[in-house]
Design an enzyme around this catalytic site. Structure first.
Site, PDB file in Angstrom:
ATOM      1  N   GLU A  76     -13.683  -2.513  -5.184  1.00 38.86           N
ATOM      2  CA  GLU A  76     -14.106  -1.766  -4.000  1.00 38.86           C
ATOM      3  C   GLU A  76     -15.445  -2.296  -3.497  1.00 38.86           C
ATOM      4  O   GLU A  76     -15.665  -2.410  -2.289  1.00 38.86           O
ATOM      5  CB  GLU A  76     -14.246  -0.282  -4.318  1.00 38.86           C
ATOM      6  N   LYS A 106     -12.023   8.611   3.067  1.00 34.62           N
ATOM      7  CA  LYS A 106     -11.790   7.334   2.386  1.00 34.62           C
ATOM      8  C   LYS A 106     -10.285   7.093   2.367  1.00 34.62           C
ATOM      9  O   LYS A 106      -9.612   7.286   1.352  1.00 34.62           O
ATOM     10  CB  LYS A 106     -12.384   7.388   0.975  1.00 34.62           C
TER      11      LYS A 106
END
Length: 119
Positions: free
Chosen positions: A22, A99
Site C-alpha cells: 500500500e 478507502k
C-alpha cells in the site's frame, strides 16, 4: 450551528496503509468534509473572504492525503479535521475518509472512517 459547507468526493492519491504494498503502490482515497460555521457574514457581504474558500481548502486536504503516509485512515481523518479547524470560523468539522481499494479479500463497496471534531 445550522450553517454548513459540504465538500463531497474529493479524490486524491495517497500511500497510506499498514501493508508495504500500500505504501509502495499507493491508492485513491475519497474524502467528504462538512464544516459547520456561521455563514451569515458571507451571505451579507457576498465576499469570499468572509467564508471558507472551499477551493483553497481542497488544495490543503489533497496535500495532506498525498503527503506523509500513515498506517490508519483514522489518523488521516484526524489530520484532515485539524486542517479544517485551522480556520477559526469553523466550529465543527466532520470528515469521512473512504478507502475503496482497501486490501480486503471479499467483495465490498466501500470502507470509510468518519470523525467529528469541535472547536
Amino acid at each position: 450551528m445550522t450553517d454548513r459547507i459540504t465538500l463531497t468526493g474529493l479524490r486524491a492519491r495517497g500511500h497510506h496503509g499498514v501493508f508495504d504494498f500500500e505504501r509502495a503502490q499507493g491508492q485513491d482515497f475519497l474524502v467528504d468534509v462538512v464544516l459547520e460555521l456561521d455563514l451569515g457574514p458571507a451571505a451579507r457581504s457576498d465576499e469570499v473572504t468572509d467564508t471558507v474558500h472551499y477551493g483553497e481548502l481542497a488544495d490543503v486536504l489533497v496535500g495532506i492525503i498525498g503527503g506523509e503516509p500513515v498506517n490508519l485512515i483514522e489518523t488521516l481523518a484526524e489530520r484532515l479535521a485539524a486542517a479544517c479547524l485551522a480556520d477559526p470560523r469553523v466550529q465543527v468539522a466532520t470528515v469521512t475518509v473512504h478507502k475503496p481499494q482497501a486490501p480486503i479479500r471479499h467483495e465490498f463497496a466501500d470502507v470509510a472512517v468518519t470523525l467529528t471534531r469541535r472547536r
